[in-house]
Design an enzyme around this catalytic site. Structure first.
Site, PDB file in Angstrom:
ATOM      1  N   ILE A  12      -1.795   6.708  -9.012  1.00 33.19           N
ATOM      2  CA  ILE A  12      -2.497   5.881  -9.114  1.00 33.19           C
ATOM      3  C   ILE A  12      -3.992   6.539 -10.436  1.00 33.19           C
ATOM      4  O   ILE A  12      -4.483   6.305 -11.169  1.00 33.19           O
ATOM      5  CB  ILE A  12      -2.425   5.311  -7.797  1.00 33.19           C
ATOM      6  CG1 ILE A  12      -1.929   4.106  -7.866  1.00 33.19           C
ATOM      7  CG2 ILE A  12      -3.829   4.209  -8.391  1.00 33.19           C
ATOM      8  CD1 ILE A  12      -2.664   3.627  -6.053  1.00 33.19           C
ATOM      9  N   LYS A  84      -0.932   8.441   3.340  1.00 35.42           N
ATOM     10  CA  LYS A  84      -0.894   6.765   2.714  1.00 35.42           C
ATOM     11  C   LYS A  84       0.764   6.419   3.634  1.00 35.42           C
ATOM     12  O   LYS A  84       1.188   5.517   2.789  1.00 35.42           O
ATOM     13  CB  LYS A  84      -0.901   6.723   1.338  1.00 35.42           C
ATOM     14  CG  LYS A  84      -0.010   7.158   0.401  1.00 35.42           C
ATOM     15  CD  LYS A  84       0.449   7.044  -0.846  1.00 35.42           C
ATOM     16  CE  LYS A  84       1.656   7.622  -1.914  1.00 35.42           C
ATOM     17  NZ  LYS A  84       1.499   7.610  -3.294  1.00 35.42           N
ATOM     18  N   SER A 124      -5.968  -1.803   0.810  1.00 34.56           N
ATOM     19  CA  SER A 124      -4.498  -1.811   0.595  1.00 34.56           C
ATOM     20  C   SER A 124      -3.815  -2.912   0.596  1.00 34.56           C
ATOM     21  O   SER A 124      -4.615  -4.155   1.588  1.00 34.56           O
ATOM     22  CB  SER A 124      -3.457  -1.004   1.033  1.00 34.56           C
ATOM     23  OG  SER A 124      -2.331  -1.589   1.264  1.00 34.56           O
ATOM     24  N   ALA A 125      -2.846  -3.728   0.439  1.00 37.09           N
ATOM     25  CA  ALA A 125      -2.545  -5.257   0.553  1.00 37.09           C
ATOM     26  C   ALA A 125      -1.838  -5.467   2.111  1.00 37.09           C
ATOM     27  O   ALA A 125      -2.382  -6.061   3.111  1.00 37.09           O
ATOM     28  CB  ALA A 125      -1.549  -5.884   0.255  1.00 37.09           C
ATOM     29  N   THR A 126      -2.044  -3.897   2.312  1.00 36.45           N
ATOM     30  CA  THR A 126      -1.683  -3.747   4.236  1.00 36.45           C
ATOM     31  C   THR A 126      -2.585  -4.495   4.948  1.00 36.45           C
ATOM     32  O   THR A 126      -2.038  -4.314   6.240  1.00 36.45           O
ATOM     33  CB  THR A 126      -0.665  -2.193   4.389  1.00 36.45           C
ATOM     34  OG1 THR A 126       0.059  -1.974   5.132  1.00 36.45           O
ATOM     35  CG2 THR A 126      -2.129  -1.021   3.925  1.00 36.45           C
ATOM     36  N   TYR A 148      -2.031   3.382   9.453  1.00 34.35           N
ATOM     37  CA  TYR A 148      -2.475   3.976   7.784  1.00 34.35           C
ATOM     38  C   TYR A 148      -3.701   2.484   7.731  1.00 34.35           C
ATOM     39  O   TYR A 148      -4.310   2.381   6.655  1.00 34.35           O
ATOM     40  CB  TYR A 148      -1.524   4.078   7.053  1.00 34.35           C
ATOM     41  CG  TYR A 148      -1.681   3.685   5.280  1.00 34.35           C
ATOM     42  CD1 TYR A 148      -2.508   4.447   4.356  1.00 34.35           C
ATOM     43  CD2 TYR A 148      -1.510   2.292   5.111  1.00 34.35           C
ATOM     44  CE1 TYR A 148      -2.246   3.679   3.332  1.00 34.35           C
ATOM     45  CE2 TYR A 148      -1.546   2.419   3.622  1.00 34.35           C
ATOM     46  CZ  TYR A 148      -2.301   3.012   3.004  1.00 34.35           C
ATOM     47  OH  TYR A 148      -2.411   2.598   0.957  1.00 34.35           O
ATOM     48  N   LYS A 152      -7.701   1.755   6.324  1.00 38.65           N
ATOM     49  CA  LYS A 152      -7.988   1.701   4.881  1.00 38.65           C
ATOM     50  C   LYS A 152      -9.027   0.198   5.658  1.00 38.65           C
ATOM     51  O   LYS A 152     -10.067   0.005   4.803  1.00 38.65           O
ATOM     52  CB  LYS A 152      -7.164   0.791   4.119  1.00 38.65           C
ATOM     53  CG  LYS A 152      -5.983   1.469   3.926  1.00 38.65           C
ATOM     54  CD  LYS A 152      -6.891   2.546   2.876  1.00 38.65           C
ATOM     55  CE  LYS A 152      -6.169   3.421   2.226  1.00 38.65           C
ATOM     56  NZ  LYS A 152      -6.213   4.266   1.347  1.00 38.65           N
ATOM     57  N   TYR A 176      -4.614  -2.873  -3.184  1.00 39.17           N
ATOM     58  CA  TYR A 176      -3.297  -3.143  -3.904  1.00 39.17           C
ATOM     59  C   TYR A 176      -2.063  -3.925  -3.302  1.00 39.17           C
ATOM     60  O   TYR A 176      -1.784  -3.051  -1.833  1.00 39.17           O
ATOM     61  CB  TYR A 176      -3.052  -1.491  -4.216  1.00 39.17           C
ATOM     62  CG  TYR A 176      -4.188  -0.379  -5.014  1.00 39.17           C
ATOM     63  CD1 TYR A 176      -5.026  -0.791  -5.573  1.00 39.17           C
ATOM     64  CD2 TYR A 176      -3.817   0.564  -4.423  1.00 39.17           C
ATOM     65  CE1 TYR A 176      -6.108  -0.215  -5.616  1.00 39.17           C
ATOM     66  CE2 TYR A 176      -4.716   1.246  -5.234  1.00 39.17           C
ATOM     67  CZ  TYR A 176      -5.782   0.976  -5.541  1.00 39.17           C
ATOM     68  OH  TYR A 176      -6.603   2.576  -5.900  1.00 39.17           O
ATOM     69  N   PHE A 177      -1.204  -4.648  -4.557  1.00 34.62           N
ATOM     70  CA  PHE A 177      -0.345  -4.827  -3.942  1.00 34.62           C
ATOM     71  C   PHE A 177       1.155  -3.461  -3.720  1.00 34.62           C
ATOM     72  O   PHE A 177       0.806  -2.844  -3.601  1.00 34.62           O
ATOM     73  CB  PHE A 177       0.516  -6.231  -3.938  1.00 34.62           C
ATOM     74  CG  PHE A 177      -0.153  -7.184  -3.333  1.00 34.62           C
ATOM     75  CD1 PHE A 177      -1.876  -7.017  -3.484  1.00 34.62           C
ATOM     76  CD2 PHE A 177       0.345  -8.422  -2.869  1.00 34.62           C
ATOM     77  CE1 PHE A 177      -2.502  -8.449  -3.111  1.00 34.62           C
ATOM     78  CE2 PHE A 177      -0.573  -8.676  -1.551  1.00 34.62           C
ATOM     79  CZ  PHE A 177      -1.759  -8.675  -1.666  1.00 34.62           C
ATOM     80  N   GLY A 293       9.625  -3.444  10.992  1.00 39.46           N
ATOM     81  CA  GLY A 293       8.413  -3.508  10.285  1.00 39.46           C
ATOM     82  C   GLY A 293       7.961  -3.998   8.783  1.00 39.46           C
ATOM     83  O   GLY A 293       7.486  -4.773   8.874  1.00 39.46           O
ATOM     84  N   ASP A 294       9.248  -5.128   7.843  1.00 38.83           N
ATOM     85  CA  ASP A 294       9.030  -5.685   6.679  1.00 38.83           C
ATOM     86  C   ASP A 294       9.035  -7.317   7.313  1.00 38.83           C
ATOM     87  O   ASP A 294       9.873  -6.937   7.660  1.00 38.83           O
ATOM     88  CB  ASP A 294      10.312  -4.785   5.871  1.00 38.83           C
ATOM     89  CG  ASP A 294      10.225  -4.078   5.293  1.00 38.83           C
ATOM     90  OD1 ASP A 294       9.191  -2.711   5.024  1.00 38.83           O
ATOM     91  OD2 ASP A 294      11.332  -3.561   3.896  1.00 38.83           O
TER      92      ASP A 294
END
Ligand code: NAD
Ligand code: UFG
Length: 336
Positions: A12, A84, A124-126, A148, A152, A176-177, A293-294
């Site tokens: 990025i 990441k 991150s969207a995470t 991770y 963030k 970010y997505f 985890g998804d």
């Protein structure tokens, strides 16, 4: 105006450097090359017509940062540097807390000493975790589910505190997505080491014949076609968002966390079909079990970025698939 870009040789960061140079900024990169190649620097110069200044530097190196900031009176820093990989963060959390949190602390400390007051941070969207309901707005509860994601969120909290402590210090955390795609020149793009974990680079390597087939993780999600839905965003739109966030900092005190996504959900099968259609190529694939985890559905509410600094994603799924494949095709071994 000089801008410090940590992690500027990464995926990025390199795209952001191109856009910064083209917009007239002087770019000073600090990157330890742990997940990137110095070969990207010449590519950035070819696209932008101007070269960034490069320091091979770990952001945890306080003295190195001090010297860099002494030599370069930067106005702002964009902080991409970090590690990441979600699974690796579970296996080796100290690597993540050290690189990401200690690295950020060293950077913010050096910025304070040098009087650098503006920060754009790669979040991150995470940070939203698994329970958030899409479209996800910035006010959603933050509850990251892995080390991770926790790094963030911790860095965001540190920035929030710094903005309270020093009214002149300003920060934007961009959440970010799913960044995908590459510069339209095909000269820079994503260069994962080893087998990719993420969908788009995996598809590209199947398309290139480097991997035999794509496994579609999960076909029984509560989505229209049963496959998981994400908010894929073109890396050039993402890069542009950083320039607009820098401008925004000129007029906005304090801390803000802002989503960068398209607001549009796309399933794994939709990506696959779009990739095949726009690139006229068949991707062997088979349905497989869900990946632990998804989430089923994750996409952004991107209205705040539009409201605060007029940012919208301009590129669509077809652009993402076409540009990702052009990069892969022209650079079968990335920067090697
Ligand atoms: P990347 O690995 O391509 O880029 C990160 C860069 O930082 C690399 O060039 C690496 O060499 C450098 N780096 C790592 N640790 C460093 C350190 N201690 N000191 C100096 N340099 C260091 O990753 P990317 O995809 O470009 O991600 C950039 C940022 O965006 C990261 O902070 C990442 O967490 C965040 N982010 C990425 C995604 C994504 O899906 N790619 C999504 C959300 C957030
Ligand atoms: N997928 C497959 N097959 C693959 C790879 C991925 O079907 O070979 C699926 C995944 O199961 C998921 C979707 O494609 O449904 C997207 O997966 P990615 O790994 O590309 O992206 P994620 O949304 O899982 O992860 C991204 C970032 C993480 C970040 C996370 C949450 O890569 O760093 O978003 O914000 F933590």
């Amino acid at each position: 105006m000089q801008i410090l870009v940590t992690g500027g040789t990464g995926y990025i960061g390199s795209h952001a450097c191109v856009e910064l140079l083209r917009a007239g900024y002087e770019v000073v990169i600090a990157d330890n090359l742990s997940n990137s190649s110095a070969a990207v620097l010449e590519r950035i110069e070819r696209i932008a017509g101007r070269a960034p200044v490069f320091y091979k530097l770990d952001v945890r190196d306080a003295e190195g940062l001090r010297l860099l900031l002494k030599r370069h009176p930067v106005k702002a820093a964009i902080h991409f540097a970090g590690v990441k990989a979600v699974a690796e963060s579970v296996a080796d959390p100290l690597k993540y807390y050290d690189n990401n949190v200690n690295g950020s602390l060293a950077l913010f400390t050096a910025m304070r000493a040098a009087g650098v007051k503006h920060m754009v941070f790669s979040s991150s969207a995470t940070v939203y975790g698994a329970q958030a309901v899409s479209p996800i707005g910035e006010q959603a509860v933050t509850a990251p589910v892995n080390p991770y994601g926790r790094t963030k969120l911790m860095i965001e909290e540190i920035l929030r505190d710094l903005c309270i402590a020093d009214p002149e210090f300003r920060a934007v955390a961009l959440r970010y997505f799913n960044p995908v795609g590459a510069h339209a020149s095909g000269l820079i793009g994503e260069a994962p080491q080893g087998t990719p974990n993420n969908l788009m680079p995996y598809i590209c390597q199947v398309a290139a014949g480097k991997l035999p087939e794509l496994q579609v993780f999960g076909k029984d999600y509560p989505t229209p076609d049963g496959t998981a839905v994400r908010d894929y965003i073109h890396v050039m739109d993402l890069a542009q968002g950083h320039l607009q966030a820098l401008d925004y900092l000129e007029r906005a005190p304090g801390f803000s966390a802002i989503n960068l996504g398209t607001g549009r959900g796309t399933s794994v099968l939709e990506i696959l079909q779009t990739f095949e259609r726009v690139n006229q190529i068949t991707i062997p694939h088979r349905m497989a079990a869900r990946r632990p985890g998804d989430t089923a559905v994750t996409y952004a509410d991107p209205r705040l970025a539009a409201e605060l600094f007029g940012w919208h994603a301009a590129l669509g799924l077809a652009d993402m698939c076409r540009d990702a494949w052009r990069w892969q095709r022209q650079n079968p071994d990335a920067y090697a």
